[in-house]
Scaffold this active site. Structure first.
Site, short mmCIF file in Angstrom:
data_model
loop_
_atom_site.label_atom_id
_atom_site.label_comp_id
_atom_site.label_asym_id
_atom_site.label_seq_id
_atom_site.Cartn_x
_atom_site.Cartn_y
_atom_site.Cartn_z
N GLU A 150 18.48 33.92 90.79
CA GLU A 150 18.87 32.85 89.74
C GLU A 150 20.18 32.17 90.40
OE1 GLU A 150 20.15 34.10 85.81
OE2 GLU A 150 21.39 32.66 85.82
N LYS B 79 17.34 35.56 77.34
CA LYS B 79 18.52 36.12 77.85
C LYS B 79 19.54 36.68 76.76
CE LYS B 79 22.49 34.45 80.09
NZ LYS B 79 23.04 33.90 81.47
#
Ligand code: 3PG
Length: 213
Positions: A42, A133
């Site tokens: 990421e 998340k």
């Protein structure tokens, strides 16, 4: 395509949150993580030119179909569009954003919004988030996951923020599908010790594998 990306990330179980001071550092960190087995990268948009980093990594791993490069700290739909146009294979944000969710769905890119409450998580599910998340994980701890999965057994949670080598197995054992790891993995970059990042990455992969058994 979306299922393919999700299955690789879920198989791996760790997403490296690459927050760096420069494009060059971000690229080196990413290589080090991938070498250690963390194939989910990421690239956060706090890195100047994060879209360039994404493009560079995608070109470098063009022949390695296992690697997945996504964008993080995507605060709004404009940033999400830049990330997707650069080739980002998933989009992570610290909060839930409706327009970003829609854009990601349009392009069939997994969207992983940061959520803290059941209300936010429910909304993320309604907007099609396959992985949510759980942020900031350290503010709640692994037991919170068990509590959430009572009323929401269908949710796929990826705690991020405060995940380290000491607690990673507890998060996985409590039902998280993956973890997002930043500081505790990438800190050695500050002293240029990228080999250490690769070692940490291997340790994370081993711990997740054992915790899943
Ligand atoms: C971040 O936003 O940088 C992530 O939440 C990573 O958190 P961590 O550095 O505590 O792992």
């Amino acid at each position: 395509k979306k299922f393919n990306i999700l299955s690789k990330l879920l198989d791996c179980g760790v997403v490296a949150v690459v927050r760096a001071d420069s494009q060059e550092e971000a690229i080196k960190i990413s290589h080090a993580c991938i070498e250690g087995g963390i194939i989910g990268i990421e690239v956060t948009f706090t890195v100047n030119g994060a879209d360039e980093v994404i493009k560079t990594l995608l070109a470098h791993y063009e022949n390695n179909s296992n690697v997945v490069i996504g964008a993080g700290t995507v605060l709004d739909v404009t940033t999400a569009r830049i990330a997707i146009l650069a080739g980002a294979q998933f989009v992570v944000s610290p909060s839930f954003d409706e327009e970003t969710a829609k854009l990601c769905n349009l392009y069939q890119i997994p969207y992983m919004p940061g959520c803290m409450t059941i209300t936010e998580m429910k909304r993320a599910l309604e907007y099609g988030s396959d992985i949510v998340k759980f942020f900031p994980g350290s503010g709640f701890g692994p037991d919170f996951v068990k509590a959430v999965k009572g009323p929401l057994p269908q949710i796929n949670l990826m705690p991020t923020g405060g995940v380290d080598l000491e607690n990673v197995d507890e998060w996985i054992k409590n039902g998280c599908v993956a973890v997002g790891v930043g500081g505790s993995l990438v800190a050695p970059a500050k002293t240029g010790d990228f080999a250490r990042i690769t070692e940490y990455a291997r340790e994370y992969m081993n711990k997740v594998k054992t915790a899943r058994e």
